[in-house]
Design a protein around this motif. Structure first.
Motif, PDB file in Angstrom:
ATOM      1  N   UNK A 132      32.119  35.113  13.635  1.00 57.27           N
ATOM      2  CA  UNK A 132      31.091  34.081  13.839  1.00 57.27           C
ATOM      3  C   UNK A 132      31.644  32.685  13.558  1.00 57.27           C
ATOM      4  N   UNK A 133      32.330  32.577  12.433  1.00 57.25           N
ATOM      5  CA  UNK A 133      32.855  31.260  12.057  1.00 57.25           C
ATOM      6  C   UNK A 133      33.872  30.787  13.094  1.00 57.25           C
ATOM      7  N   UNK A 134      34.743  31.692  13.520  1.00 57.07           N
ATOM      8  CA  UNK A 134      35.758  31.308  14.498  1.00 57.07           C
ATOM      9  C   UNK A 134      35.095  30.834  15.789  1.00 57.07           C
ATOM     10  N   UNK A 135      34.068  31.542  16.203  1.00 56.82           N
ATOM     11  CA  UNK A 135      33.354  31.145  17.427  1.00 56.82           C
ATOM     12  C   UNK A 135      32.665  29.799  17.230  1.00 56.82           C
ATOM     13  N   UNK A 136      32.045  29.657  16.070  1.00 56.56           N
ATOM     14  CA  UNK A 136      31.320  28.422  15.786  1.00 56.56           C
ATOM     15  C   UNK A 136      32.275  27.223  15.788  1.00 56.56           C
ATOM     16  N   UNK A 137      33.456  27.394  15.199  1.00 56.66           N
ATOM     17  CA  UNK A 137      34.417  26.298  15.147  1.00 56.66           C
ATOM     18  C   UNK A 137      34.932  25.938  16.549  1.00 56.66           C
ATOM     19  N   UNK A 138      35.056  26.956  17.393  1.00 65.12           N
ATOM     20  CA  UNK A 138      35.554  26.704  18.748  1.00 65.12           C
ATOM     21  C   UNK A 138      34.612  25.793  19.524  1.00 65.12           C
ATOM     22  N   UNK A 139      33.336  25.794  19.125  1.00 56.25           N
ATOM     23  CA  UNK A 139      32.362  25.005  19.882  1.00 56.25           C
ATOM     24  C   UNK A 139      32.148  23.603  19.300  1.00 56.25           C
TER      25      UNK A 139
END
Lengths: 314, 314, 314, 314
Positions: B11-18
């Motif tokens: 989740x965090x990795x996805x959130x940071x990508x955005x």
């Protein structure tokens, strides 16, 4: 659980009784200068509700800057995170009553635990009312936290500070020039000095601190503040709770704590204990000399440093 | 245990990508100015030995000031608590490269994580040897901590800093005037710049940080440092690890951490996890923009703040 | 003598009338914020008693900090060189209302012309009396110096400063904490704000400054102060008379001068002239924009810089 | 003219010989620490060409910071008023070797007479050449001003400073970080330390200072600098020539002067005299103890303060 907490408290109390260097009692508040330095008290309230005490744990003392923790809690309840527009969250790198930093940072104190920051918090808590209204609210809040309606304010101490508090008057007026104090300085300080003059024993102070151990919950039911806010107040106590010796306290003790010039320290072990120690002699940084040593020894014996693995403790 | 750590990391990795605002890549070290800011990595090593990663967790980056943690560990092993005669333990209240404080405090840096303090630590680690000896020792130490002999130093980055490191040269010479740097400034900085130019991935950095999670033990057996010392280094990371934003990091994240201008942060949850995050864009305080956000989110999801009751976490 | 002073004054007055950038009128004293910036006056009294004027030389203005020269003269008469135990004689290196320096130097202001120093001087001049006594004495002294009993105090300006003078209140309280202000801050400032609110025209101000041109003698006979003291006040005006632009004023103009936030400047050419200029727009350093330019031009035309050979002048 | 200058000089010389407190010889430059403090010299060159001396007026000494006056004159000749983009003109309010101010003001020294400012001036004078070229030019310039080709540089003193000049190395590197020093620090300081190590007697130094008494003219004919520039250098000497005791020197002596840590002071009475005094013992501010007293007495006896009416003097 192998931790014999009563024995630890007895050992620490005995050890403190034998200390020769007890520091110097604060003299800048005349009313405090007469306190007998040969006193030491400790009280620990555990998460499961036990109360353990040692030494002069039931002697009342002036909580002074320890009150900044309760005042901050109140102010956050009133204005929420907007408070952080008016007060920072960084250690100050200066003495508790420094005014230099205010000039460099446009009247915004570095944190709510140096005097300048606590004065802004008192200004928030005043909220357009007379000082006596704010003072009454603060006293009721502390009584509610401790579950003890016998807690009072020492008017002689408050008057003593009012008569000599020129540095605080300077701080308040200076911030007023930046509109970061919004009531007349004498009203804000009238309220502030009474808040500092609250008298509590170690037992009462430890009880009042329980909500910070319990992630914001009142042990009697209900919630004083949110878990996030409780955690953040603990963080501020660790980084800013001992003026310009906060780093050293974190290094040696490793437990969030807030000291006062009356010789008291409130310390919080999240999930485990709320601790109050008191001894009126201060070290060079203005923190209780024996109080600091007692907490260092307590952390060593219990493994309660927040920087150790939790299972190293009780 | 209800904490689904892989899901949290995903989740965090996805959130940071955005995220759109990724901060600014440091430009004062020319060799670092060319890094692509659209990168983010995270690696977590848990106390029970699991390794979880997300994003660019295996991309190497310049650890820069994160190396100060390892250098401090080495120096304490060499000279013990005598180190504290030459370096303080208080947050600085100033930028990472400030020289003002040194003048007010007679050449004694406030803590080992601001540049001046790290230069004193490098002076201790030099110990009369040639820089290449100290550099070799540091590299071997980091490889041993991470259990990974492929870790190297980026000579181009070291050379880049040497050519432009005028402020650090000023700091070193200034402290030499107080005899708090004892080797020629160019030798101390030769060693210091190479230490900062160590390249590691998030995975390697998290592995190297395990001893601080484990109260000083090396997971492969044996002890890197004593429990007391491990705890104290964690305390320093919390109070001083993010320069003049250390208080804010403690407030928002609540986990001991040390950032570097290369965009990496090493964070330690005592008894639970060693964490490395990396994203090269920096915020105004010089700390990784996404790295800080990722750790804040991680602390929120896991309850790993050291200021929460331990049982609130995993 | 080839100097055609009337022509010089006419030229300067004309030149100032054509200036487009006139600076900003001070806004922090509400009562002054409404002054029309399109005004300029100049008056010169020569050692042989001629009075030459240009522009709005007979318009009254608030002399503000120019009053510090007269207050210092009075205080030296009262306590002599003991004054220098409580106030320094060095340029400050800070803004006129800085409080930082006081913290570093234990409540001793750097010189009598920054606000903190002038507040100590006002405290000396108060001398245990009511503010109205000290205010009356100051007004009589200025009238005597100028030989003009029509000079008055603008109570609205004094009231305006009292209502907004939080920084000065901070300075006074701060010094009181060091016992370097000895009357209650509100009484000292009550006196100080009235002293600043004296209203004079350029003509009156130049006349009042004659004793400093005449080595301490009153042109009407008798001595205001000793030659040594007159010389020393002139020295202080040169090194400290324009706040943190004093060095620049000495560099460009080369004549002892004291500026005020009301836009007036009193300048003294020893043995030759007492000069007053006035224009309400201020430059970034808080000194009259056109006033400074006019004095620079005057010094250029007359050779009156104290740093030129005397025979280069008139 | 009733001033008996030879008698004044004889009196002052005798008076200085009887002084018990002669201050402390500077020890931070090892080569200077061995000088016998029981020495005092004075030389006065008048506008009409007389040379009067007293005491050890022909003993050579290290002119140290007095050289900053000549270096500034040279640099203004090279780059003109553009110099003021890189150096300010305000008194510093700090010690001669302070670095704090540079941090607050972005690498721009407050004036050319504190060390940081003099290093910028040396950087300008280096002008892309080897240090030996700039050193040669400086030496030739001083010989030309004094009309004396026997003036030399003491290489042992220069070497001594190079080996211990860590603070100056810090200042130079710090300003290099702001691109306000443009050559490598070791080259700039190589040149600077040699400039400071010029050796002159009081007689030679007073002769070298004549151009500042003569509004920029060389007594041998021709012009060293414009009258405006001479005047401005005199102004800078008055406001900034004695480090953080400049205000006090102006107050007590009232004559533009520049001191050096070797115990020399060059003082200029515009249109009247160029004066050099020397005595190696320093007061707490780093200025010659007897030299300052001698100039104070000289100013008192001659009326040469620039803050007195000119006709009060000779």
């Amino acid at each position: 659980m192998s931790l014999d907490l009563p024995a630890v408290i007895a050992d620490i109390t005995a050890s403190m009784a034998s200390m020769e260097d007890r520091g110097q009692v604060a003299t800048y508040i005349p009313e405090l200068a007469t306190i007998d330095p040969a006193q030491f008290g400790i009280a620990i309230v555990t998460a499961d509700g036990r109360i353990l005490t040692g030494g002069d744990a039931d002697t009342g003392f002036s909580i002074q800057s320890v009150s900044k923790v309760f005042a901050l809690t109140l102010a956050l309840g009133k204005v929420g995170d907007q408070l952080w527009d008016r007060v920072g969250r960084e250690p100050s790198g200066n003495a508790f009553n420094s005014i230099t930093q205010l000039e460099h940072e446009q009247g915004i104190p570095r944190n709510p635990f140096i005097n300048a920051g606590a004065i802004v918090v008192a200004d928030v808590n005043l909220g357009g009312h007379e000082p006596r209204v704010a003072i009454g609210e603060m006293l009721r809040f502390v009584r509610y936290l401790a579950g003890d309606d016998s807690i009072t304010i020492n008017d002689a101490v408050a008057a003593s500070e009012t008569a000599t508090g020129f540095r605080n008057m300077a701080l308040a007026n200076y911030m007023r020039a930046f509109n970061n104090v919004r009531h007349p300085a004498e009203l804000v300080l009238g309220s502030y000095f009474h808040q500092c003059a609250i008298e509590m024993s170690c037992r009462q102070l430890a009880l009042a601190g329980r909500y910070l151990m319990l992630d914001g919950r009142h042990p009697g039911g209900g919630r004083v503040i949110s878990p996030r806010r409780a955690r953040r107040i603990n963080a501020l106590m660790l980084t800013c709770g001992h003026y310009d010796a906060s780093g050293d306290f974190a290094f040696r003790v490793g437990i969030p704590g807030k000291s006062g010039v009356g010789g008291g320290i409130l310390a919080i072990v999240p999930g485990r204990a709320a601790i109050a120690v008191w001894s009126p002699g201060l070290n060079a940084s203005g923190n209780s000399c024996l109080g600091t040593l007692a907490l260092e020894e307590l952390a060593r014996r219990t493994g309660w440093s927040v920087f150790s693995p939790p299972d190293e403790g009780d």
